[in-house]
Design an enzyme around this catalytic site. Structure first.
Site, PDB file in Angstrom:
ATOM      1  N   ASP A  13       0.648  -1.156   0.003  1.00 36.70           N
ATOM      2  CA  ASP A  13       0.100  -0.521  -0.003  1.00 36.70           C
ATOM      3  C   ASP A  13       1.067   1.252   0.305  1.00 36.70           C
ATOM      4  OD1 ASP A  13      -2.045  -1.896   0.480  1.00 36.70           O
ATOM      5  OD2 ASP A  13      -1.791  -1.758   2.593  1.00 36.70           O
ATOM      6  N   LYS A  16       1.449   2.235  -5.169  1.00 30.59           N
ATOM      7  CA  LYS A  16       2.448   1.582  -6.017  1.00 30.59           C
ATOM      8  C   LYS A  16       1.239   1.866  -7.677  1.00 30.59           C
ATOM      9  CE  LYS A  16       2.904  -1.926  -4.190  1.00 30.59           C
ATOM     10  NZ  LYS A  16       1.891  -1.890  -2.848  1.00 30.59           N
ATOM     11  N   GLY A  40      -4.583  -4.304  -3.809  1.00 30.90           N
ATOM     12  CA  GLY A  40      -5.758  -2.947  -4.432  1.00 30.90           C
ATOM     13  C   GLY A  40      -4.295  -2.029  -4.244  1.00 30.90           C
ATOM     14  N   HIS A  41      -4.797  -1.592  -5.798  1.00 29.34           N
ATOM     15  CA  HIS A  41      -3.806  -0.643  -6.644  1.00 29.34           C
ATOM     16  C   HIS A  41      -4.326   0.520  -6.664  1.00 29.34           C
ATOM     17  CE1 HIS A  41      -0.082  -3.710  -7.276  1.00 29.34           C
ATOM     18  NE2 HIS A  41      -0.936  -3.203  -6.266  1.00 29.34           N
ATOM     19  N   GLN A 222       1.671  -6.054  -2.812  1.00 33.87           N
ATOM     20  CA  GLN A 222       3.066  -6.208  -1.298  1.00 33.87           C
ATOM     21  C   GLN A 222       3.686  -5.226  -1.178  1.00 33.87           C
ATOM     22  OE1 GLN A 222       0.873  -9.850  -3.053  1.00 33.87           O
ATOM     23  NE2 GLN A 222      -0.705  -8.655  -2.926  1.00 33.87           N
TER      24      GLN A 222
HETATM   25  P1  GDP Z   1      -0.398   0.148  -3.579  1.00 42.07           P
HETATM   26  O1  GDP Z   1      -1.314  -0.776  -3.291  1.00 42.07           O
HETATM   27  O2  GDP Z   1       0.354   0.359  -2.968  1.00 42.07           O
HETATM   28  O3  GDP Z   1      -1.320   0.951  -4.990  1.00 42.07           O
HETATM   29  O4  GDP Z   1      -1.684   1.624  -2.533  1.00 42.07           O
HETATM   30  P2  GDP Z   1      -3.128   1.580  -2.286  1.00 42.07           P
HETATM   31  O5  GDP Z   1      -3.836   1.932  -2.927  1.00 42.07           O
HETATM   32  O6  GDP Z   1      -3.421   0.280  -1.347  1.00 42.07           O
HETATM   33  O7  GDP Z   1      -2.274   2.497  -1.091  1.00 42.07           O
HETATM   34  C1  GDP Z   1      -2.118   3.994  -0.988  1.00 42.07           C
HETATM   35  C2  GDP Z   1      -3.443   4.780  -0.383  1.00 42.07           C
HETATM   36  O8  GDP Z   1      -2.457   6.472  -0.492  1.00 42.07           O
HETATM   37  C3  GDP Z   1      -4.155   5.149  -1.569  1.00 42.07           C
HETATM   38  O9  GDP Z   1      -5.631   5.716  -1.376  1.00 42.07           O
HETATM   39  C4  GDP Z   1      -4.030   6.319  -2.888  1.00 42.07           C
HETATM   40  O10 GDP Z   1      -4.632   7.032  -3.690  1.00 42.07           O
HETATM   41  C5  GDP Z   1      -2.987   7.137  -2.037  1.00 42.07           C
HETATM   42  N1  GDP Z   1      -2.263   7.814  -2.284  1.00 42.07           N
HETATM   43  C6  GDP Z   1      -1.086   7.671  -2.806  1.00 42.07           C
HETATM   44  N2  GDP Z   1       0.126   8.694  -3.406  1.00 42.07           N
HETATM   45  C7  GDP Z   1      -0.917   9.876  -2.112  1.00 42.07           C
HETATM   46  C8  GDP Z   1      -0.222  10.806  -1.430  1.00 42.07           C
HETATM   47  O11 GDP Z   1       0.736  11.086  -2.377  1.00 42.07           O
HETATM   48  N3  GDP Z   1      -1.043  11.327  -0.552  1.00 42.07           N
HETATM   49  C9  GDP Z   1      -2.264  11.282   0.285  1.00 42.07           C
HETATM   50  N4  GDP Z   1      -2.754  11.992   0.329  1.00 42.07           N
HETATM   51  N5  GDP Z   1      -2.188   9.576  -0.834  1.00 42.07           N
HETATM   52  C10 GDP Z   1      -1.963   9.005  -1.646  1.00 42.07           C
HETATM   53  P1  IMO Z   2      -1.196  -4.207  -1.844  1.00 40.79           P
HETATM   54  O1  IMO Z   2      -0.411  -4.162  -3.561  1.00 40.79           O
HETATM   55  C1  IMO Z   2      -0.724  -4.149   1.729  1.00 40.79           C
HETATM   56  C2  IMO Z   2      -1.278  -8.656   3.373  1.00 40.79           C
HETATM   57  C3  IMO Z   2      -2.533  -8.756   4.216  1.00 40.79           C
HETATM   58  C4  IMO Z   2      -2.008  -9.681   5.172  1.00 40.79           C
HETATM   59  C5  IMO Z   2      -0.274 -10.973   4.619  1.00 40.79           C
HETATM   60  C6  IMO Z   2      -1.565 -12.241   4.237  1.00 40.79           C
HETATM   61  O2  IMO Z   2      -2.166  -3.182  -2.233  1.00 40.79           O
HETATM   62  O3  IMO Z   2       0.070  -3.334  -1.554  1.00 40.79           O
HETATM   63  P2  IMO Z   2      -2.883 -13.281   2.013  1.00 40.79           P
HETATM   64  O4  IMO Z   2      -3.625 -12.462   1.603  1.00 40.79           O
HETATM   65  O5  IMO Z   2      -1.451 -12.417   0.609  1.00 40.79           O
HETATM   66  O6  IMO Z   2      -2.916 -13.889   2.301  1.00 40.79           O
HETATM   67  O7  IMO Z   2      -2.418 -11.289   3.081  1.00 40.79           O
HETATM   68  O8  IMO Z   2      -0.162  -9.704   3.631  1.00 40.79           O
HETATM   69  N1  IMO Z   2      -1.731  -8.152   1.856  1.00 40.79           N
HETATM   70  C7  IMO Z   2      -1.156  -7.025   1.777  1.00 40.79           C
HETATM   71  N2  IMO Z   2      -0.998  -5.886   2.588  1.00 40.79           N
HETATM   72  N3  IMO Z   2      -1.056  -4.423   0.801  1.00 40.79           N
HETATM   73  C8  IMO Z   2      -0.942  -5.401  -0.173  1.00 40.79           C
HETATM   74  O9  IMO Z   2      -1.490  -5.764  -1.130  1.00 40.79           O
HETATM   75  C9  IMO Z   2      -1.095  -7.038   1.016  1.00 40.79           C
HETATM   76  N4  IMO Z   2      -1.996  -8.255   0.104  1.00 40.79           N
HETATM   77  C10 IMO Z   2      -1.315  -8.807   1.261  1.00 40.79           C
HETATM   78  O10 IMO Z   2      -2.830  -8.111   5.054  1.00 40.79           O
HETATM   79  O11 IMO Z   2      -0.808  -8.999   5.939  1.00 40.79           O
HETATM   80 MG    MG Z   3      -2.961  -1.969  -1.704  1.00 41.92          MG
END
Ligand code: GDP
Ligand code: IMO
Ligand code: MG
Length: 423
Positions: A13, A16, A40-41, A222
């Site tokens: 998270d 990416k 979840g991207h 991840q």
């Molecule tokens: P990923 O899994 O690495 O793609 O990241 P996620 O999408 O799960 O989580 C990142 C969260 O932070 C999302 O809700 C993005 O919209 C938000 N986000 C990304 N960059 C920024 C930033 O620079 N500032 C803030 N406030 N939110 C951001």
């Molecule tokens: P992105 O790509 C954050 C965490 C879960 C759990 C552990 C194992 O959005 O960054 P799993 O479902 O793989 O058996 O879970 O890894 N986890 C993540 N945490 N971002 C993710 O993906 C994750 N994918 C799995 O919360 O602790």
């Molecule tokens: Mg994510």
């Protein structure tokens, strides 16, 4: 050309999805190499927020080809839902999406097994997203999994039945309720849907693109601290989330790897169980969660929050061979008068270390912090030239400690809230 890799250096998270979307216009191909619907991207532009689970984050760029590589686990049901959600945006997904026949299929019983195994672990549960990731990779490694290419074979139903029967046997000793007819029907419909897409030998595709001079971005899911080998085992995911995973997950030789973009938040978060040395369990952590809107993109669970952790970032940089760093969510620290940076760990025997101890789960790790002044103002609309001096200081301190340049700074979720730094 080379395959550049973008991956998370923390517990996922990091942002990416946003950055792959920002960088995609510079690339001909974007390819996911591991993980599955546990990811979840999030991408934000034109006032709309999109969350992708299975589909690579280059899908909104009209000329970018998107590949789901052999290292990925694919749930046809999640895939179908995701494609249907994209329909209203009039993208040519059928033309721009390529799926490896060697990607592993997640079948409904994998999700049931995930639930069963987590329940059986009780308080020691991993905190899995329950998307069937562990059980599907288990079947892959156990050499009994189904692959995307199998959906094209005449006896797919037989293969599916054989694997589900194996799972039913295991499920008998667990107390999990389910309606198999409904699950089976939903799965088979989704499998039919999947057949309309380009199911390919993606290793040939990627290598032919490389040969033709295309630029390729491998999109990690991840983060390195959730890697099956190098993460805080057993509180990890079940795939290789590190740079080497891009080689095995796409069929690309190590000599073809170019830049490695290491992405991290200006602080730390983790969702699910497992060690987190700099976690803030107090009101400060609560403020960070609120300011950063730190709730899971896949499960909606609150993310655990804490200060930045340099020993673990250094570890991730080492394992991945990071060539440039991208710092996300700097704006979340706007509200803190002072910012803490963990530089070392104190272990229970009193020793001080900068390395990650083997025993993480049963060890009491106390972070040792240095403290710097915060910038205490909004970063809305700032440019490279107008950075608050405290933010510049924070960035320079991290660059010095981590010994890798920070070439991009993100100050908000939108595509446009991105500052490219020249160093
Ligand atoms: P990923 O899994 O690495 O793609 O990241 P996620 O999408 O799960 O989580 C990142 C969260 O932070 C999302 O809700 C993005 O919209 C938000 N986000 C990304 N960059 C920024 C930033 O620079 N500032 C803030 N406030 N939110 C951001
Ligand atoms: P992105 O790509 C954050 C965490 C879960 C759990 C552990 C194992 O959005 O960054 P799993 O479902 O793989 O058996 O879970 O890894 N986890 C993540 N945490 N971002 C993710 O993906 C994750 N994918 C799995 O919360 O602790
Ligand atoms: Mg994510």
């Amino acid at each position: 050309m080379k395959v550049d890799v973008l991956l998370g250096l923390q517990w996922g998270d990091e942002g990416k999805g946003k950055i792959v979307d920002v960088l995609a216009p510079k690339y001909d191909v974007v390819a996911r190499f591991q993980g599955g619907p546990n990811a979840g991207h999030t991408l934000e532009f034109d006032g709309i927020k999109h969350v992708l689970h299975q589909i690579p984050s280059g899908i909104f760029r009209k000329t970018t080809k998107n590949v789901i590589g052999n290292g990925v686990v694919l749930d046809p049901i999640v895939f179908k839902t995701e494609i249907e959600k994209l329909e209203k945006f009039k993208l040519d997904v059928k033309a721009n999406l390529f799926i490896s026949k060697k990607a592993t299929l997640i079948i409904p019983t994998h999700r049931l097994l995930d639930q069963a195994y987590e329940l059986a672990k009780g308080v020691n549960k991993i905190g899995s997203t329950l998307k069937g990731i562990g059980p599907s990779y288990q079947d892959k490694i156990g050499r009994q999994g189904l692959r995307v290419g199998d959906v094209l074979s005449a006896n797919f139903s037989e293969k599916f039945k054989k694997l589900s029967d194996i799972h039913f046997e295991i499920l008998k000793s667990h107390n999990i309720q389910f309606d198999w007819n409904a699950l089976e029907q939903q799965f088979l419909e989704a499998v039919n849907f999947l057949k309309q897409f380009k199911l390919i030998d993606s290793e040939y595709f990627i290598n032919a693109e490389l040969e033709a001079g295309s630029s390729i971005l491998a999109e990690g899911a991840q983060g390195s601290l959730l890697d099956i080998d190098f993460g805080s085992y057993p509180f990890v995911t079940s795939s290789s989330t590190v740079t080497a995973g891009a080689c095995t997950g796409l069929g690309v030789a190590p000599k073809h790897i170019g830049k490695v973009y290491g992405i991290f938040k200006a602080y730390s978060t983790r969702v699910g169980s497992g060690p987190f040395p700099t976690e803030l369990l107090d009101e400060e952590g609560e403020r960070m969660r609120k300011q950063g809107n730190e709730f899971g993109s896949t499960t909606g669970r609150p993310r655990r929050c804490g200060w930045i952790d340099l020993p673990s970032l250094k570890y991730s940089i080492m394992i991945n061979g990071v060539t440039q760093l991208l710092m996300m969510k700097a704006d979340v620290l706007n509200i803190f008068p002072t910012i803490k940076i963990c530089t070392k760990y104190k272990l229970s025997d009193g020793s001080i270390t900068e390395t990650i101890p083997y025993e993480l789960v049963n060890e009491k790790i106390e972070p040792i912090y240095i403290e710097v002044n915060g910038w205490n103002k909004s970063l809305e609309g700032i440019t490279n030239k107008e950075m608050p001096k405290e933010l510049t200081h924070y960035i320079q301190l991290l660059e010095k400690e981590l010994n890798v340049p920070i070439t991009l700074l993100s100050t908000g979720p939108d595509r446009t809230q991105t500052i490219h730094r020249t160093v």
